[in-house]
Design a protein around this motif. Structure first.
Motif, mmCIF file in Angstrom:
data_model
loop_
_atom_site.group_PDB
_atom_site.id
_atom_site.type_symbol
_atom_site.label_atom_id
_atom_site.label_comp_id
_atom_site.label_asym_id
_atom_site.label_seq_id
_atom_site.Cartn_x
_atom_site.Cartn_y
_atom_site.Cartn_z
ATOM 1 N N GLY A 15 0.813 -1.117 -0.092
ATOM 2 C CA GLY A 15 -0.173 -0.007 -0.068
ATOM 3 C C GLY A 15 0.855 1.276 -0.091
ATOM 4 O O GLY A 15 2.009 1.093 -0.349
ATOM 5 N N VAL A 16 0.255 2.343 0.561
ATOM 6 C CA VAL A 16 0.949 3.652 0.474
ATOM 7 C C VAL A 16 0.812 4.222 1.952
ATOM 8 O O VAL A 16 -0.384 4.479 2.249
ATOM 9 N N LEU A 17 1.645 4.855 2.345
ATOM 10 C CA LEU A 17 1.693 5.713 3.638
ATOM 11 C C LEU A 17 1.613 7.169 3.369
ATOM 12 O O LEU A 17 2.566 7.514 2.763
ATOM 13 N N THR A 18 0.771 7.858 3.430
ATOM 14 C CA THR A 18 0.539 9.220 3.183
ATOM 15 C C THR A 18 0.550 10.037 4.226
ATOM 16 O O THR A 18 -0.335 9.983 5.209
ATOM 17 N N LEU A 19 1.635 11.154 4.109
ATOM 18 C CA LEU A 19 1.838 11.942 5.424
ATOM 19 C C LEU A 19 1.660 13.287 5.020
ATOM 20 O O LEU A 19 2.294 13.900 4.009
ATOM 21 N N THR A 20 0.851 14.203 5.836
ATOM 22 C CA THR A 20 0.654 15.519 5.413
ATOM 23 C C THR A 20 1.682 16.368 6.405
ATOM 24 O O THR A 20 1.701 16.147 7.593
#
Length: 573
Positions: A292-297
């Motif tokens: 999957g993908v880890l998305t960080l703001t």
């Protein structure tokens, strides 16, 4: 002492002769040339001033040098018409030590006036010039020395300035290095602590729940994880940024923000429409495959380069933890399905009620080799079985299934529980060395109050009589199935009055690390004895009542199997 000499000065010639006289006296007394020149210059100036006022009277007094007194020449000028405001005459004294000759006056001062004046003036001038030359040379030397000193001072100041600049630069570099070292230490400490947290669980949902608490607010203002094998409802609202999709498609970290991030190993993309003000860092969760993908703001206006390197490494470790958790869950589900497929429905028999419970372990793989079974034999007897294969996992579940199948097959030919266990023991020793199991078989015959049983290393059964008395079916059990020794099991017979309840169980119900198995069996006896008579009518409720005090809500290391067999009294009793 030479008597005082007084002379009238009314003309320039008289003034000149007076100057020559005084000069001759001073020279004959050995006065130094420089002091003599200063003395005569001052006298000449006073005489010139007196001539402009109508003349003057010149008084001379000469004192010869003595043993303790210096030579002295005193001159007094009294103007003929004193100037306004002046009351005292002008006087000047020339004194010096070391004179040895007696002063003498010139014999013909008028005849030798011109020559005397010239020679005296030249002599005095030469003395002054020599002193002037000496002074100028000394001044030149001093100037040169001062120049060199100034150059040295300037060079020293330049070196000091350069040293100060170097020192400031070194201090700044040291502060920067200390700051970077402290930052690196803090990032490494966080990475180690966060890695320990995410790898401590084998539940992928638990891992995902822990991530915001780790990263928000210091390293991210928002955390999102998109797992490819989840549906859109589980992974959020189904909307993913273009950077997240690009990271999933390219398997490369992506940075999306108003300005290029320039982060190591990361591609830059335009700002995301889902987060136009704050940058996004989208990191693929890849191990052997991309999960999957880890998305960080970003927590602020941008991501720090050093922090992004730490986040990339943390994402790699998160991916490993998730991959391990997903593989574990898949393996556990397979084993659990296999095991539950072996736990068949209990049969219905006249005069006998049955109830069973199975609870998997809450630690480790959760799947063990515990099983229960009940089935009819060809002669109409009912066999109840409970067993436990050592170990956990898929292999234990598979061996449990093999034992269950073999036991059923042997029960078609054998009516004796002991002979069935003996054959199981031989099979396990032959086919599965180094694997052991415990088991207990109880045989019920219709209309017979006796129960025939045999045990292979299994915990003893417990019986509650109709009057509420509880006893443990004590008898030395045989060896565990699979122990590499020849062994013949023996049948045992226990009489059970109608209305009694026989409790079969595995060690997971009664064994605790801190207390041992004996304390657990005693607790089971007490719990069974405390049940009201009405509580035994519903065996399912009775099973729950037994499990509640014996199986705590805390995590369990072993499976739990429980099989209740209640004989019914004859109709009308």
């Amino acid at each position: 002492m030479i008597p005082s000499d007084a002379r009238k000065i009314t003309t320039a010639a008289e003034a000149a002769r007076a100057r020559v006289l005084v000069g001759h006296l001073a020279a004959s007394l050995g006065a130094p040339e420089i002091e003599r020149a200063r003395f005569l210059t001052a006298l000449t100036a006073q005489l010139r001033e007196s001539l402009g006022q109508g003349g003057a009277e010149l008084g001379l007094t000469v004192r010869e040098p003595g043993p303790d007194t210096p030579a002295r020449l005193a001159v007094v000028v009294r103007p003929a018409r004193p100037a306004a405001g002046r009351t005292a005459p002008w006087h000047l004294t020339l004194s010096w030590p070391g004179a040895t000759t007696r002063p003498s006056l010139p014999e013909h001062p008028d005849d030798s006036l011109s020559a005397e004046v010239l020679l005296t003036a030249d002599e005095e001038t030469a003395a002054v010039l020599r002193r002037l030359d000496e002074t100028e040379e000394l001044l030149r030397l001093h100037r040169e020395e001062l120049h060199q000193t100034n150059q040295g001072v300037l060079a020293m100041h330049a070196e000091l300035d350069a040293a100060a600049v170097t020192q400031r630069e070194l201090l700044h570099a040291e502060r920067v290095a200390r700051g970077e070292a402290e930052k690196a230490r803090r990032l490494l400490t966080f990475l180690a602590d966060a890695s320990a947290v995410v790898t401590a669980s084998l539940d992928h949902e638990d891992i995902l729940r822990r991530l915001p608490g780790l990263l928000v607010p210091e390293y991210a203002s928002r955390v999102e994880v998109w797992l490819f094998d989840e549906d859109e409802q589980e992974s959020g609202n189904g909307r993913h940024s273009a950077a997240t999709v690009a990271a999933a498609r390219t398997d490369r970290p992506q940075h999306a923000g108003p300005h290029p991030g320039g982060l190591p190993g990361t591609d830059d993309l335009p700002p995301s429409a889902l987060s136009p003000d704050r940058p996004l860092l989208c990191i693929p969760l890849a191990v052997r495959r991309t999960l999957g993908v880890l998305t960080l703001t970003a927590p602020g206006d941008r991501f720090d380069a050093d922090t992004s390197i730490m986040l990339l490494e943390l994402a790699r470790r998160i991916a490993i933890a998730l991959d391990n958790a997903l593989r574990f869950e898949q393996h556990r589900d397979t084993a659990e399905q296999l095991q539950r497929a072996q736990l068949t429905d209990l049969p219905t028999a006249d005069g006998l009620h049955l109830a069973a419970r199975y609870l998997p372990a809450t630690r480790g793989l959760n799947i063990g080799g515990d099983w229960y079974d009940a089935f009819f034999q060809p002669d109409g007897s009912l066999l109840t079985v409970i067993g436990d294969v050592t170990g956990h996992g898929l292999r234990a579940a598979v061996i449990m299934g093999q034992l269950r199948t073999a036991l059923r097959a042997y029960a078609v030919e054998e009516t004796s529980p002991a002979r069935i266990l003996t054959r199981l023991h031989r099979m396990l020793c032959h086919q599965q060395p180094n694997l052991y199991a415990t088991a207990m078989i109880a045989r019920f015959r219709p209309g017979d109050p006796r129960v025939t049983w045999a045990a292979a290393g299994h915990p003893p059964a417990v019986v509650r009589a109709p009057d509420g008395a509880v006893r443990v079916v004590e008898d030395k059990p045989g060896v565990m199935l699979g122990v590499p020794v020849p062994f013949e099991y023996q049948d045992r017979t226990t009489e059970i009055a109608p209305g009694s309840t026989l409790v079969l169980y595995t060690d997971g119900l009664v064994e605790r690390r801190s207390d041992g198995i004996d304390a657990g069996i005693e607790l089971l006896v007490q719990t069974l004895a405390a049940l009201p008579d009405t509580g035994l009518e519903d065996l399912d409720a009775c099973a729950e009542s037994l499990l509640k005090p014996l199986v705590h809500e805390s995590e369990r290391d072993d499976d739990v199997c429980l099989l209740l067999c209640r004989t019914m009294p004859p109709p009308g009793c």
